[in-house]
Motif scaffolding. Structure first.
Motif, PDB file in Angstrom:
ATOM      1  N   THR A 102       0.850  -1.189   0.000  1.00 50.70           N
ATOM      2  CA  THR A 102       0.000   0.000   0.000  1.00 50.70           C
ATOM      3  C   THR A 102       0.889   1.244   0.000  1.00 50.70           C
ATOM      4  O   THR A 102       1.998   1.232   0.537  1.00 50.70           O
ATOM      5  CB  THR A 102      -0.944   0.054   1.211  1.00 50.70           C
ATOM      6  N   TYR A 103       0.362   2.297  -0.608  1.00 50.28           N
ATOM      7  CA  TYR A 103       1.079   3.574  -0.726  1.00 50.28           C
ATOM      8  C   TYR A 103       0.107   4.716  -0.461  1.00 50.28           C
ATOM      9  O   TYR A 103      -1.062   4.659  -0.867  1.00 50.28           O
ATOM     10  CB  TYR A 103       1.661   3.754  -2.131  1.00 50.28           C
ATOM     11  N   GLU A 104       0.607   5.758   0.174  1.00 51.56           N
ATOM     12  CA  GLU A 104      -0.194   6.976   0.303  1.00 51.56           C
ATOM     13  C   GLU A 104      -0.179   7.763  -1.000  1.00 51.56           C
ATOM     14  O   GLU A 104      -1.080   8.553  -1.263  1.00 51.56           O
ATOM     15  CB  GLU A 104       0.357   7.834   1.450  1.00 51.56           C
ATOM     16  N   HIS A 105       0.819   7.559  -1.817  1.00 45.60           N
ATOM     17  CA  HIS A 105       0.971   8.232  -3.105  1.00 45.60           C
ATOM     18  C   HIS A 105      -0.105   7.763  -4.080  1.00 45.60           C
ATOM     19  O   HIS A 105      -0.635   6.651  -3.978  1.00 45.60           O
ATOM     20  CB  HIS A 105       2.359   7.926  -3.658  1.00 45.60           C
ATOM     21  N   GLU A 106      -0.427   8.591  -5.071  1.00 45.66           N
ATOM     22  CA  GLU A 106      -1.406   8.214  -6.086  1.00 45.66           C
ATOM     23  C   GLU A 106      -0.907   7.009  -6.882  1.00 45.66           C
ATOM     24  O   GLU A 106       0.262   6.895  -7.206  1.00 45.66           O
ATOM     25  CB  GLU A 106      -1.646   9.387  -7.039  1.00 45.66           C
ATOM     26  N   LYS A 107      -1.846   6.109  -7.221  1.00 45.05           N
ATOM     27  CA  LYS A 107      -1.500   4.880  -7.928  1.00 45.05           C
ATOM     28  C   LYS A 107      -2.211   4.827  -9.277  1.00 45.05           C
ATOM     29  O   LYS A 107      -3.214   5.495  -9.486  1.00 45.05           O
ATOM     30  CB  LYS A 107      -1.897   3.668  -7.082  1.00 45.05           C
ATOM     31  N   SER A 108      -1.665   4.020 -10.179  1.00 45.31           N
ATOM     32  CA  SER A 108      -2.290   3.810 -11.487  1.00 45.31           C
ATOM     33  C   SER A 108      -2.951   2.440 -11.518  1.00 45.31           C
ATOM     34  O   SER A 108      -2.689   1.578 -10.680  1.00 45.31           O
ATOM     35  CB  SER A 108      -1.251   3.915 -12.609  1.00 45.31           C
ATOM     36  N   SER A 109      -3.811   2.225 -12.518  1.00 50.86           N
ATOM     37  CA  SER A 109      -4.531   0.965 -12.657  1.00 50.86           C
ATOM     38  C   SER A 109      -4.132   0.286 -13.963  1.00 50.86           C
ATOM     39  O   SER A 109      -3.689   0.925 -14.916  1.00 50.86           O
ATOM     40  CB  SER A 109      -6.046   1.205 -12.650  1.00 50.86           C
ATOM     41  N   ARG A 110      -4.323  -1.026 -14.000  1.00 51.66           N
ATOM     42  CA  ARG A 110      -4.013  -1.810 -15.187  1.00 51.66           C
ATOM     43  C   ARG A 110      -4.979  -2.975 -15.299  1.00 51.66           C
ATOM     44  O   ARG A 110      -5.227  -3.677 -14.319  1.00 51.66           O
ATOM     45  CB  ARG A 110      -2.584  -2.343 -15.108  1.00 51.66           C
ATOM     46  N   ALA A 111      -5.516  -3.181 -16.483  1.00 53.25           N
ATOM     47  CA  ALA A 111      -6.342  -4.359 -16.726  1.00 53.25           C
ATOM     48  C   ALA A 111      -5.433  -5.550 -16.998  1.00 53.25           C
ATOM     49  O   ALA A 111      -4.439  -5.425 -17.726  1.00 53.25           O
ATOM     50  CB  ALA A 111      -7.265  -4.121 -17.918  1.00 53.25           C
ATOM     51  N   PRO A 112      -5.716  -6.717 -16.423  1.00 55.77           N
ATOM     52  CA  PRO A 112      -4.871  -7.892 -16.674  1.00 55.77           C
ATOM     53  C   PRO A 112      -4.845  -8.241 -18.163  1.00 55.77           C
ATOM     54  O   PRO A 112      -5.823  -8.047 -18.889  1.00 55.77           O
ATOM     55  CB  PRO A 112      -5.567  -8.999 -15.876  1.00 55.77           C
ATOM     56  N   GLN A 113      -3.718  -8.752 -18.605  1.00 59.10           N
ATOM     57  CA  GLN A 113      -3.549  -9.249 -19.976  1.00 59.10           C
ATOM     58  C   GLN A 113      -3.208 -10.739 -19.876  1.00 59.10           C
ATOM     59  O   GLN A 113      -2.144 -11.099 -19.393  1.00 59.10           O
ATOM     60  CB  GLN A 113      -2.430  -8.489 -20.685  1.00 59.10           C
ATOM     61  N   LEU A 114      -4.104 -11.567 -20.330  1.00 60.11           N
ATOM     62  CA  LEU A 114      -3.965 -13.006 -20.148  1.00 60.11           C
ATOM     63  C   LEU A 114      -3.258 -13.696 -21.293  1.00 60.11           C
ATOM     64  O   LEU A 114      -2.991 -14.898 -21.218  1.00 60.11           O
ATOM     65  CB  LEU A 114      -5.357 -13.635 -19.940  1.00 60.11           C
ATOM     66  N   ASP A 115      -2.948 -12.942 -22.356  1.00 56.06           N
ATOM     67  CA  ASP A 115      -2.356 -13.567 -23.532  1.00 56.06           C
ATOM     68  C   ASP A 115      -1.107 -12.845 -24.013  1.00 56.06           C
ATOM     69  O   ASP A 115      -0.767 -12.891 -25.189  1.00 56.06           O
ATOM     70  CB  ASP A 115      -3.382 -13.663 -24.663  1.00 56.06           C
ATOM     71  N   VAL A 116      -0.412 -12.160 -23.103  1.00 58.45           N
ATOM     72  CA  VAL A 116       0.881 -11.563 -23.445  1.00 58.45           C
ATOM     73  C   VAL A 116       1.933 -12.130 -22.496  1.00 58.45           C
ATOM     74  O   VAL A 116       1.617 -12.678 -21.435  1.00 58.45           O
ATOM     75  CB  VAL A 116       0.854 -10.020 -23.355  1.00 58.45           C
ATOM     76  N   ALA A 117       3.198 -12.009 -22.896  1.00 53.40           N
ATOM     77  CA  ALA A 117       4.278 -12.557 -22.084  1.00 53.40           C
ATOM     78  C   ALA A 117       4.323 -11.887 -20.713  1.00 53.40           C
ATOM     79  O   ALA A 117       4.117 -10.686 -20.582  1.00 53.40           O
ATOM     80  CB  ALA A 117       5.612 -12.375 -22.800  1.00 53.40           C
ATOM     81  N   GLY A 118       4.583 -12.696 -19.681  1.00 52.34           N
ATOM     82  CA  GLY A 118       4.639 -12.210 -18.317  1.00 52.34           C
ATOM     83  C   GLY A 118       3.642 -12.931 -17.437  1.00 52.34           C
ATOM     84  O   GLY A 118       2.976 -13.888 -17.859  1.00 52.34           O
ATOM     85  N   PHE A 119       3.527 -12.485 -16.182  1.00 56.57           N
ATOM     86  CA  PHE A 119       2.549 -13.069 -15.263  1.00 56.57           C
ATOM     87  C   PHE A 119       1.154 -12.967 -15.856  1.00 56.57           C
ATOM     88  O   PHE A 119       0.747 -11.898 -16.331  1.00 56.57           O
ATOM     89  CB  PHE A 119       2.600 -12.339 -13.919  1.00 56.57           C
ATOM     90  N   ALA A 120       0.406 -14.071 -15.817  1.00 58.21           N
ATOM     91  CA  ALA A 120      -0.975 -14.061 -16.309  1.00 58.21           C
ATOM     92  C   ALA A 120      -1.955 -14.049 -15.146  1.00 58.21           C
ATOM     93  O   ALA A 120      -2.741 -13.109 -14.987  1.00 58.21           O
ATOM     94  CB  ALA A 120      -1.225 -15.265 -17.220  1.00 58.21           C
TER      95      ALA A 120
END
Length: 259
Positions: free
Chosen positions: A203-221
């Motif tokens: 958790t952070y007090e600083h402003e955070k960004s959002s991301r929609a999961p990508q299930l078909d690209v390289a990396g954590f799914a």
């Protein structure tokens, strides 16, 4: 219920099998194919799935202010020795070995497709212990004979809401916290434990960004949790047809049989 499996997309399954076997001593379960391999990481499995290189650009960035998945963590012995082997092989590091808050030694590095991995040596000394029995069970696991999967780290908007959701639906227990007093972003870490695995919650007090999961690209799914389908969450479908749920912070997971 614990994390039982972690799905990592990769552009070359055999290359990733060799990487995880060499540097994290995972053991191949069955046979690897060009499309898929399952690796035993002691307390959970790592499932490698093939995706097409360059098909779509990943939106994941190595900024812990982006909500959702951050990294995979493995408990190890001989961290510095292992890090030297990685460096000699030309593996890219995000953070060289250092002594961290909680009296553990850590380092961060990337797999061949950019998934961020952490090695941790030692038992965490929590700033605040919230579940003494849970901490005792964690420490009873001892020094692993080979690296074992320990946690998935996620950044969230509201620690209390995350705690309540994973406690009520999957039986996770909030066992302790670590403070980061020198981080100007107001950084704190909480640990939600189930079985032998952990959700490490940033958790952070600083402003955070959002991301929609990508299930078909390289990396954590996504991760697989043992339990029943959760209520009232956004659903997505993985390339193999698996139903994946997305929590309010963008962390993706499926559900499987109770272990």
């Amino acid at each position: 219920m614990p994390i039982t499996n972690v799905v990592v997309n990769c552009t070359d399954v055999q290359r990733s099998v060799e990487y995880y076997a060499k540097f994290l001593e995972v053991e191949l379960i069955g046979e690897a194919t060009a499309e898929r391999a399952v690796l035993d990481a002691v307390t959970a499995t790592i499932e490698l799935r093939a995706v097409e290189a360059g098909r779509e650009q990943s939106t994941w960035v190595g900024d812990d202010l982006q909500k959702g998945f951050r990294h995979l963590g493995f408990k190890v012995d001989r961290l510095d020795e292992r890090a030297e082997v990685l460096k000699a092989a030309g593996v890219e590091f995000k953070l060289d070995p250092l002594d961290a808050e909680g009296k553990v030694r850590i380092c961060f590095f990337y797999d061949p497709d950019g998934t961020l991995l952490e090695m941790i040596q030692g038992d965490l000394q929590y700033a605040e212990m919230l579940d003494a029995e849970g901490v005792a069970r964690e420490r009873a696991l001892g020094v692993p004979p080979r690296p074992r999967f320990d946690h998935v780290a996620v950044t969230v908007e509201d620690r209390a809401a995350t705690d309540a959701y994973y406690r009520d639906n999957f039986g996770f227990s909030f066992i302790g916290t670590i403070e980061q007093p020198h981080d100007p972003r107001g950084f704190r870490i909480g640990y939600l434990k189930s079985g032998d695995t952990v959700l490490e919650v940033f958790t952070y007090e600083h402003e955070k960004s959002s991301r929609a999961p990508q299930l078909d690209v390289a990396g954590f799914a996504y991760a697989e949790l043992a339990g029943d389908p959760p209520p009232d969450l956004t659903e997505a479908t993985a390339p193999d047809g698996t139903t994946v749920y997305v929590d309010p912070d963008g962390f993706a997971f499926s559900v499987g049989p109770t272990v």
